[in-house]
Write an enzyme that holds these catalytic residues in place. Structure first.
Site, PDB file in Angstrom:
ATOM      1  N   ALA A  90       0.847  -1.183   0.000  1.00  0.00           N
ATOM      2  CA  ALA A  90       0.000   0.000   0.000  1.00  0.00           C
ATOM      3  C   ALA A  90       0.889   1.242   0.000  1.00  0.00           C
ATOM      4  O   ALA A  90       2.073   1.178   0.323  1.00  0.00           O
ATOM      5  CB  ALA A  90      -0.909  -0.001   1.222  1.00  0.00           C
ATOM      6  N   GLY A 110      -0.345  -5.003   0.683  1.00  0.00           N
ATOM      7  CA  GLY A 110      -1.572  -4.916  -0.101  1.00  0.00           C
ATOM      8  C   GLY A 110      -1.420  -5.502  -1.487  1.00  0.00           C
ATOM      9  O   GLY A 110      -2.389  -6.025  -2.053  1.00  0.00           O
ATOM     10  N   GLU A 156      -2.011  -9.115  -1.077  1.00  0.00           N
ATOM     11  CA  GLU A 156      -3.420  -9.395  -0.827  1.00  0.00           C
ATOM     12  C   GLU A 156      -4.252  -9.266  -2.101  1.00  0.00           C
ATOM     13  O   GLU A 156      -5.214 -10.011  -2.291  1.00  0.00           O
ATOM     14  CB  GLU A 156      -3.943  -8.481   0.278  1.00  0.00           C
ATOM     15  N   GLU A 200       3.424  -6.404   7.181  1.00  0.00           N
ATOM     16  CA  GLU A 200       2.695  -5.282   7.790  1.00  0.00           C
ATOM     17  C   GLU A 200       3.010  -5.068   9.262  1.00  0.00           C
ATOM     18  O   GLU A 200       3.017  -3.913   9.730  1.00  0.00           O
ATOM     19  CB  GLU A 200       1.177  -5.491   7.627  1.00  0.00           C
TER      20      GLU A 200
END
Length: 250
Positions: free
Chosen positions: A64, A107, A110, A130
């Site tokens: 992210a 992210g 994911e 994370e």
């Protein structure tokens, strides 16, 4: 299909190719990219097509966008900004193939887990670090990763920040093919999309719905989907052609 920066979209005939296009940020997932994914999903929900996802510049997505993530607060977490986009990708009617090269972290990993099929390269580095940034992998990793690689390996990855290389991801079944580079992996994804294009779209979509259904709904969901397909003219046509080819080959 409309391209929406930073997501470049191309109609490749047998499939739609969507390239995450923030190479200067290693395709880190920001709000603009999330919005572009929603727009793409809206198109593919309206006109179901096989989707191939890839990243520009040698990486899939390095995570992210930390600059945006740092400023998010509890309300943003509860809103599930990335979660809802990735759920929508997962729920697309036709298959989603992720081509994973370079970094697929946080992210980015994911988003890759949300695909139906993952094709990797030897330079792939995939995982969820994370906790080193003071957060958890909250956009799908805690429930999708155990289903993909088993709970013991998923626990090690999520609780220690372990990142798998391409060979390890292939050995774990996280990617089903391993290629030397991104170009070869993209060719393999196009070949897979070509095979998919020769199949019955209704049967493919029924298979995806059955795959996504909770275990408690089987076998009822399978039988209900099959009942619809058994009445399909396309099923009759395809089976008749199969029998005729078999007869002619004798």
């Amino acid at each position: 299909m409309r391209s929406t920066a930073p997501l470049r979209i191309e109609d490749r005939g047998t499939h739609v190719l969507a390239s995450l296009d923030r190479p200067e940020k290693r395709n880190a997932i920001d709000q603009e990219l999330v919005d572009a994914l929603h727009a793409l999903c809206a198109d593919l929900e309206e006109e179901p097509r096989t989707l191939v996802l890839r990243g520009e510049g040698g990486d899939f997505a390095a995570g992210a966008d930390i600059a945006q993530l740092r400023d998010r607060r509890a309300a943003d977490a509860r809103a599930g900004i990335n979660t809802h986009a990735f759920l929508r990708v997962r729920a697309l009617p036709m298959p989603v193939i992720a081509v994973l090269d370079g970094f697929a972290l946080g992210g980015g990993a994911e988003l890759a887990y949300a695909a139906d099929v993952r094709i990797g390269t030897r330079s792939l580095r995939i995982g969820n670090p994370e906790t080193g940034l003071g957060i958890i992998a909250a956009a799908g990793a805690t429930w999708r990763l155990p289903e993909l690689v088993g709970e013991p390996l998923a626990a090690e990855m999520l609780l220690t920040g372990r990142v798998l290389d391409g060979a390890e991801a292939f050995a774990a079944g996280l990617v089903t093919q391993l290629h030397d580079d991104g170009a070869a992996a993209l060719v393999a994804a196009a070949g897979m999309a070509d095979r998919i294009a020769r199949l019955d779209p209704a049967a493919l979509q029924a298979s995806k719905r059955a795959l996504r259904a909770p275990r408690s709904e089987h076998p009822q969901v399978d039988l209900a989907e099959q009942a619809i397909l058994f009445e399909s003219p396309e099923k009759t046509r395809r089976m008749t052609e199969f029998l005729e080819r078999k007869q002619q080959s004798r």
